[in-house]
Design an enzyme around this catalytic site. Structure first.
Site, short mmCIF file in Angstrom:
data_model
loop_
_atom_site.label_atom_id
_atom_site.label_comp_id
_atom_site.label_asym_id
_atom_site.label_seq_id
_atom_site.Cartn_x
_atom_site.Cartn_y
_atom_site.Cartn_z
N CYS A 168 -15.23 109.08 90.81
CA CYS A 168 -14.41 108.40 89.59
C CYS A 168 -13.35 109.53 89.34
O CYS A 168 -13.33 110.46 89.72
CB CYS A 168 -15.40 108.12 88.38
SG CYS A 168 -16.83 107.51 88.75
N ARG B 231 -8.11 107.88 95.90
CA ARG B 231 -9.45 108.39 96.18
C ARG B 231 -10.75 107.22 96.17
O ARG B 231 -11.58 107.43 96.56
CB ARG B 231 -9.97 108.96 94.70
CG ARG B 231 -9.01 110.29 94.65
CD ARG B 231 -8.91 110.66 93.07
NE ARG B 231 -10.31 110.62 92.47
CZ ARG B 231 -11.13 111.80 92.48
NH1 ARG B 231 -10.71 112.87 92.98
NH2 ARG B 231 -12.28 111.55 91.94
N TRP C 217 -16.11 104.60 90.54
CA TRP C 217 -16.92 104.29 91.94
C TRP C 217 -18.33 104.41 91.56
O TRP C 217 -18.91 105.16 91.29
CB TRP C 217 -16.38 105.77 92.60
CG TRP C 217 -17.09 105.78 94.01
CD1 TRP C 217 -18.13 106.46 94.07
CD2 TRP C 217 -16.91 105.36 95.34
NE1 TRP C 217 -18.60 106.46 95.63
CE2 TRP C 217 -17.96 105.78 96.15
CE3 TRP C 217 -16.11 104.51 95.66
CZ2 TRP C 217 -17.98 105.33 97.26
CZ3 TRP C 217 -15.91 104.00 97.03
CH2 TRP C 217 -17.10 104.38 97.68
N ASN D 292 -17.57 111.05 84.73
CA ASN D 292 -17.74 111.47 86.39
C ASN D 292 -19.01 111.80 86.67
O ASN D 292 -19.39 112.95 85.93
CB ASN D 292 -16.55 112.08 86.80
CG ASN D 292 -15.40 111.28 86.63
OD1 ASN D 292 -15.17 110.31 86.42
ND2 ASN D 292 -14.12 112.15 87.34
N GLY D 293 -19.74 111.32 87.61
CA GLY D 293 -20.97 112.42 87.91
C GLY D 293 -22.20 111.51 87.95
O GLY D 293 -22.13 110.25 87.87
N GLU E 171 -22.40 113.55 118.11
CA GLU E 171 -21.59 113.49 116.91
C GLU E 171 -20.28 114.18 117.35
O GLU E 171 -19.20 113.77 117.10
CB GLU E 171 -22.09 113.78 115.61
CG GLU E 171 -21.34 113.72 114.50
CD GLU E 171 -20.65 112.27 114.20
OE1 GLU E 171 -20.81 111.25 114.78
OE2 GLU E 171 -19.64 112.31 113.44
N LYS F 150 -16.58 112.70 117.24
CA LYS F 150 -15.41 113.33 116.68
C LYS F 150 -14.35 113.53 117.31
O LYS F 150 -13.18 113.14 117.20
CB LYS F 150 -15.82 114.37 115.61
CG LYS F 150 -16.67 114.01 114.64
CD LYS F 150 -16.02 113.38 113.38
CE LYS F 150 -15.95 112.17 113.48
NZ LYS F 150 -17.29 111.31 113.03
N GLU G 25 -12.50 110.32 118.99
CA GLU G 25 -11.98 109.73 117.86
C GLU G 25 -10.42 110.27 117.51
O GLU G 25 -9.52 109.42 117.45
CB GLU G 25 -12.82 109.62 116.61
CG GLU G 25 -13.87 108.55 116.68
CD GLU G 25 -14.71 108.64 115.34
OE1 GLU G 25 -15.19 109.89 114.96
OE2 GLU G 25 -14.73 107.63 114.86
N HIS H 69 -29.49 115.52 136.02
CA HIS H 69 -30.08 114.23 136.92
C HIS H 69 -28.77 113.34 137.18
O HIS H 69 -28.69 112.28 137.48
CB HIS H 69 -30.89 113.34 136.01
CG HIS H 69 -32.35 114.17 135.76
ND1 HIS H 69 -33.05 114.41 136.87
CD2 HIS H 69 -32.89 114.71 134.67
CE1 HIS H 69 -34.22 115.08 136.17
NE2 HIS H 69 -33.81 115.49 135.10
N LYS I 100 -11.55 102.01 109.28
CA LYS I 100 -12.84 102.47 108.42
C LYS I 100 -14.07 101.68 108.08
O LYS I 100 -15.33 102.23 108.13
CB LYS I 100 -12.25 103.03 107.03
CG LYS I 100 -13.33 103.65 106.18
CD LYS I 100 -13.11 105.25 106.53
CE LYS I 100 -14.30 106.09 105.94
NZ LYS I 100 -14.65 107.12 106.71
C1 F6R Z 1 -17.20 107.63 113.14
C2 F6R Z 1 -16.95 106.30 112.46
C3 F6R Z 1 -17.70 105.08 113.11
C4 F6R Z 1 -18.72 104.64 112.08
C5 F6R Z 1 -19.25 103.44 112.55
C6 F6R Z 1 -20.20 102.60 111.57
O1 F6R Z 1 -16.19 108.74 112.80
O2 F6R Z 1 -16.58 106.38 111.48
O3 F6R Z 1 -18.15 105.42 114.14
O4 F6R Z 1 -19.55 105.31 111.85
O5 F6R Z 1 -18.17 102.51 112.47
O6 F6R Z 1 -19.72 102.73 110.41
P1 F6R Z 1 -20.56 102.45 108.82
O7 F6R Z 1 -21.41 103.95 108.70
O8 F6R Z 1 -19.54 102.13 107.81
O9 F6R Z 1 -21.52 101.37 109.16
#
Ligand code: F6R
Length: 610
Positions: free
Chosen positions: A2, A27, A74, A100-101, A483, A487, A490, A506, A605
């Site tokens: 927040c 934010r 938030w 906040n918190g 992961e 990263k 991406e 294999h 996102k």
């Molecule tokens: C990777 C990334 C995506 C999400 C995926 C699922 O950095 O952001 O692979 O992890 O689209 O998204 P959520 O977690 O919102 O279901």
């Protein structure tokens, strides 16, 4: 998280509050509100939705009000709606408080205050307003009442309060959640974050834990828990607005990587007891229902899927329940065997991913119990699930998930430990020891961010043009490898494949040749020696080897061209530490390649299409 803004001076307060809140919009938030001092009474307005909703509703605000507080929320406790938005008032509407918190002893406080006060929201924050009301009724000053909040309330807080009886005064207090204050042009200002106040001042006082600040026009007074006056450290800020929004980091992604220790702490907060048990009161599934479970499925996409893979190892190990992990988009189409004794855990930071929602709906239709793990309160998944376990990473702005991933790993391990605890498959002393280990994770990440980031950057500057990367790991090192590769793909657009280290031979080992970089997750674990054998195999074929290894592990170092050292961590928690250098590696390679790390191409996102 927040946002907080406060001002007291001789100019109209409302424009300052709205502009400050506007500067905190980046934010992320779900509702906003203000409280203004108005001739011996308070005027409060709050609205769910965008700040524009609040702005459209303040036409009747008292024009001459020169003191007030404002907030963007938030959600953590309670849905995002008008009633739950801050500020919250006491029973008589004379005191307005924002926060906040997270209040950890929320349930016991609510039980105590419920009968005596008229509670109008589902929030933890409103309880603080009523607690202060009680202290004031006992004759405390506003500052003393804030002091007693710091004493009585467990959790993280930054609060700001105004009271109708003292129209020029704002009192604020802090523990954990940030708070800054400043004085300029006969006014005093308060905010959770520096960007909110940049138009008014560049000189800030940083309020520290367990401190109370009293603001009056042109003056600040800071005191400690005993009431002794203190001089907080001053800080001059030369950042422009964009730099300030990113907390001085060049990108949101790097800021969010550095936010991770706090994201983990916030996700752990309030979920363990002093005697070493785990409490997940919010889960809404009874212990009997959870004891009845005979199989667990985790469904998720992308980075959330990788957190789910870690959970599979942890849940099976601690509960002896079979646990399957599924890519959400595949789950419904393979006719999984589900019934009323199945627990399905849907993992999604946004809680809006279409594939994961569809998988959870399918599971519900077949009678399974569904738990959502989400970073967004009241997200679609959270609303539809039988139960929800929130991660408390705060809003994540970079498209590539980082801090939400670590928070997911932590929330899922909490769930695993909880299942083990109520099913009796873990000795209480073992759970206690594991929780002590888990509590160490934030500091391990902190030390690694301080000690290893430079080396990761240096190595990235050597290999940023490499075309082919392989990431390998065994056990919980495998999801870390997945992961790390994701990263890198991406944000740097490099080709990066992840394999279980033992599987490489294999087939994919045919691709290993000089010029290929193999990143191995080789921290100490029950499969450490086997992982090192697999590293030998790629070295023998001329690959360059970068290892994530446990500090002091000379065996690993002897096989590597470069080492990203990480502090030793209990095996099932180690992914939350070991993945961090790989996030940094992806970040530095992408920066070298000149890419926008916060908005990578082709990615969104929240993925709301199947
Ligand atoms: C990777 C990334 C995506 C999400 C995926 C699922 O950095 O952001 O692979 O992890 O689209 O998204 P959520 O977690 O919102 O279901």
């Amino acid at each position: 998280m927040c946002g907080i803004v406060g001002v007291t001076g001789d100019q109209p307060a409302l424009p300052v509050l709205l502009e400050g809140l506007g500067r905190l919009e980046y934010r992320g938030y779900d509702s906003a509100g203000v409280a203004l001092q108005s001739g011996g009474a308070l005027w409060v307005r709050k609205r769910a939705g965008k700040l524009s909703e609040l702005v459209a509703s303040v036409g009747d605000a008292p024009a001459g009000a020169t003191a007030g507080i404002g907030h963007t929320r938030w959600a953590t406790h309670g849905r995002p709606n008008d009633a739950n938005a801050h500020p919250h008032t006491d029973c008589g509407g004379e005191l307005a408080l924002l926060h906040n918190g997270i209040v950890e002893n929320y349930l016991s406080l609510r039980a105590r205050l419920e009968g005596a006060h008229e509670l109008r929201s589902e929030t933890d924050t409103e309880l603080l307003a009523h607690l202060m009301e009680e202290r004031l009724a006992d004759g405390a000053t506003l500052a003393d009442a804030a002091r007693s909040i710091l004493r009585e309330v467990e959790g993280s807080l930054a609060i700001a309060v105004v009271h109708a009886s003292d129209p020029e005064l704002i009192v604020a207090a802090r523990r954990v959640s940030p708070l800054v204050a400043g004085v300029a042009d006969g006014a005093a200002f308060l905010a959770s974050d520096i960007p909110a106040l940049l138009p008014y001042t560049r000189d800030f006082k940083i309020i520290d834990d367990d401190q109370i600040v009293e603001l009056r026009p042109g003056t600040l007074r800071v005191t400690d828990l005993d009431g002794a006056e203190i001089e907080p450290p001053a800080r001059r800020v030369d950042w422009n607005l964009e730099e300030a929004e990113k907390g001085g980091f060049p990108d949101f992604m790097l800021k969010e990587i550095h936010d991770q220790p706090v994201a983990v702490e916030e996700t752990l907060r309030g979920r363990t007891t002093a005697d070493g048990r785990i409490v997940l009161d919010e889960l809404r599934l009874s212990e009997d229902e959870l004891r009845d479970v005979d199989k667990v499925f985790v469904v998720a996409c992308g980075t959330s899927y990788h957190a789910g893979m870690v959970a599979k190892y942890a849940i099976e190990h601690w509960t002896r329940l079979p646990c399957e992990i599924d890519i959400a988009s595949e789950f419904r189409y393979r006719d999984p065997v589900l019934d009323t004794r199945t627990l399905v855990v849907g993992v999604s930071q946004s809680g809006e991913t279409a594939d994961t929602i569809a998988a959870c709906r399918h599971a519900k239709r077949l009678g399974a119990k569904v738990v959502a793990v989400s970073n967004v309160v009241d997200s679609s998944m959270a609303r539809e699930a039988d139960a929800v376990l929130y991660t408390h990473a705060g809003p994540e702005i970079g498209v590539a998930a980082t801090k939400t991933h670590l928070a997911q790993i932590v929330a899922l391990t909490e769930l695993g430990l909880y299942l083990g605890q109520i099913r009796g498959t873990q000795l209480p002393s073992h759970t206690k020891r594991l929780l002590e280990e888990l509590a160490e994770v934030p500091d391990r990440i902190r030390s690694l961010l301080t000690d290893s980031a430079k080396e990761v950057e240096r190595v990235a500057s050597q290999y940023w043009q490499t075309r082919d990367f392989f990431f390998i790991g065994r056990g919980v090192g495998y999801p870390v490898a997945l992961e790390g590769a994701l990263k890198l793909k991406e944000i740097s657009y490099a080709r990066a494949e992840a394999y279980p280290a033992g599987e490489l031979k294999h087939g994919a080992i045919a691709l290993i040749e000089p010029g290929v970089v193999v990143v191995g997750v080789a921290t100490r674990s029950r499969v450490h020696a086997k992982t090192l054998s697999n590293i030998e195999e790629v070295r023998a074929r001329g690959a360059t080897v970068i290892l994530v290894a446990t500090e002091g592990d000379e065996d690993a170092a002897s096989l590597a061209d470069h080492v990203f050292w990480v502090p030793e961590t209990a095996e099932l928690f180690s992914p939350a530490v070991d993945v961090v250098p790989l996030q940094l590696f992806a970040y530095f390679v992408a920066k070298r390649r000149g890419h926008d790390v916060d908005q990578p191409r082709n990615l969104a996102k929240t993925v709301t299409v199947e």
